[in-house]
Design an enzyme around this catalytic site. Structure first.
Site, PDB file in Angstrom:
ATOM      1  N   ILE A   1      47.689  48.298  41.384  1.00 17.55           N
ATOM      2  CA  ILE A   1      48.268  47.052  41.149  1.00 17.55           C
ATOM      3  C   ILE A   1      47.665  46.071  41.932  1.00 17.55           C
ATOM      4  O   ILE A   1      46.999  46.419  42.781  1.00 17.55           O
ATOM      5  CB  ILE A   1      49.753  47.387  41.401  1.00 17.55           C
ATOM      6  N   ASP A   2      47.846  44.883  41.444  1.00 14.26           N
ATOM      7  CA  ASP A   2      47.191  43.690  41.997  1.00 14.26           C
ATOM      8  C   ASP A   2      47.717  43.474  43.489  1.00 14.26           C
ATOM      9  O   ASP A   2      48.793  43.820  43.699  1.00 14.26           O
ATOM     10  CB  ASP A   2      47.373  42.462  41.216  1.00 14.26           C
ATOM     11  N   MET A   3      46.667  42.824  44.081  1.00 16.15           N
ATOM     12  CA  MET A   3      47.182  42.378  45.533  1.00 16.15           C
ATOM     13  C   MET A   3      48.508  41.839  45.818  1.00 16.15           C
ATOM     14  O   MET A   3      49.099  42.406  46.647  1.00 16.15           O
ATOM     15  CB  MET A   3      46.082  41.556  46.234  1.00 16.15           C
TER      16      MET A   3
ATOM     17  N   THR B   1      50.906  41.775  43.541  1.00 18.06           N
ATOM     18  CA  THR B   1      51.995  42.271  42.913  1.00 18.06           C
ATOM     19  C   THR B   1      52.659  43.535  44.241  1.00 18.06           C
ATOM     20  O   THR B   1      52.001  44.215  44.718  1.00 18.06           O
ATOM     21  CB  THR B   1      51.651  43.355  41.738  1.00 18.06           C
TER      22      THR B   1
ATOM     23  N   ARG C   1      50.634  40.134  33.123  1.00 22.12           N
ATOM     24  CA  ARG C   1      50.405  38.573  33.306  1.00 22.12           C
ATOM     25  C   ARG C   1      49.643  37.806  32.188  1.00 22.12           C
ATOM     26  O   ARG C   1      50.133  36.725  31.902  1.00 22.12           O
ATOM     27  CB  ARG C   1      49.347  38.141  34.808  1.00 22.12           C
TER      28      ARG C   1
END
EC number: 5.4.99.-
Length: 308
Positions: free
Chosen positions: A138-140, A142, A239
């Site tokens: 998962i994104d930094m 998130t 997103r």
């Protein structure tokens, strides 16, 4: 290391640099440009040094990539918020600002660095030394639950469930605007944004299938708290999808407004549920990561401002 790529019908008349950028998402445009300049790319057996050359369907593009430089990933004693752990899997509640695995600019302080210290040698090796144990990320900015695997059999099992879209993944998000419907489905392919390498975009030509289900949880007038359920797991999927229907995530400067009315570190997105079939027992297991403090505080502020 040479690779042979065949130009498909949907890529006919595509520039060489654009074609390579779509094929090698992990590399920067400047790196690919350098490959072309140094004569490491050929079309139908002829070396080319022009990045703007147009490709035709069925062209054979040969790319010689440099041997990867070994990156030494160091075990670091970083505290982990462990939701569950056994001999096969470990589930972690990832905090905001923490990267999942090392990459350029983030060689330490990642989930992988922490896992190497916590699990020692008990991590799957399928993704190599850079991403041991990692089957998804998962994104930094998130937050929320992520699973890592401790052996190759578990890794293959979880990876297969991800590929079949059978894993349960639910996210909480706060988006700009007031959604018209109480729930909906966004079915639109996602690929690299041809105009910005850092962004993904709805890409009908070169994108991969992506499906997001969303449901309104609470309305605040200018903002809406929603739950998203993923069928697929494309990069930046929620997103991109929410921005594509005019409701970008609050705090998301990449896909939404540059200015944010609240002091936030990136997008308000939290992976709160992950459910899967356990690799050894065959039983369905589901885990939840509680909402982080910043998210709870933001909800309070939004309720106050909408009530006022």
């Amino acid at each position: 290391m040479s690779e042979l790529l065949i130009v498909g019908s949907e890529q006919d008349n595509t520039r060489l640099d654009r074609f390579l950028a779509d094929q090698y998402e992990e590399y920067t445009r400047s790196f690919l440009q350098k490959l072309i300049d140094q004569g490491n790319v050929s079309i139908n057996g002829i070396s080319v040094k022009k990045s703007g050359i147009k490709l035709k369907e069925n062209d054979e593009v040969s790319v010689t990539l440099p041997e990867p430089q070994p990156l030494e990933v160091v075990a670091e004693d970083i505290p982990l918020d462990i939701l569950y752990e056994d001999d096969d899997v470990i589930l972690i509640n990832k905090p905001k600002g923490m990267v999942v695995h090392p990459a350029a600019g983030h060689t330490s302080g990642t989930i992988v660095n922490a896992l190497l210290y916590h699990c020692k040698d008990s991590l799957s090796g399928i993704n190599g030394v850079i991403r041991p144990g990692i089957v998804h990320r998962i994104d930094m900015d998130t937050t929320g639950v992520i699973i890592a695997c401790k052996n190759d059999a578990s890794h293959n099992c979880i990876a297969a469930q991800l590929k079949e879209h059978s894993i349960t993944r639910r996210y909480y998000a706060i988006v700009h605007g007031n959604l018209k419907e109480d729930e909906g489905v966004i079915d639109a392919p996602i690929g690299r944004d041809p105009n910005n390498r850092k962004r993904m975009a709805i890409n009908h030509k070169n994108g991969k299938d992506a499906v997001t289900h969303y449901k309104v949880l609470e309305r605040f007038g200018r903002f809406t708290w929603i739950e998203c359920r993923l069928e697929t797991g494309r990069t930046h999927q929620i997103r991109v999808h929410m921005a594509s229907i005019g409701h970008p995530l609050l705090g998301d400067a990449l896909y939404g407004p540059a200015k944010c009315p609240y002091q936030l570190q990136g997008q308000t997105l939290h992976a709160y549920v992950l459910g899967f079939i356990h690799p050894s027992t065959g039983e369905y297991m589901e885990f939840q990561a509680p909402l982080p403090d910043y998210f709870e505080d933001l909800l309070k502020k939004l309720r106050q401002s909408s009530a006022g």
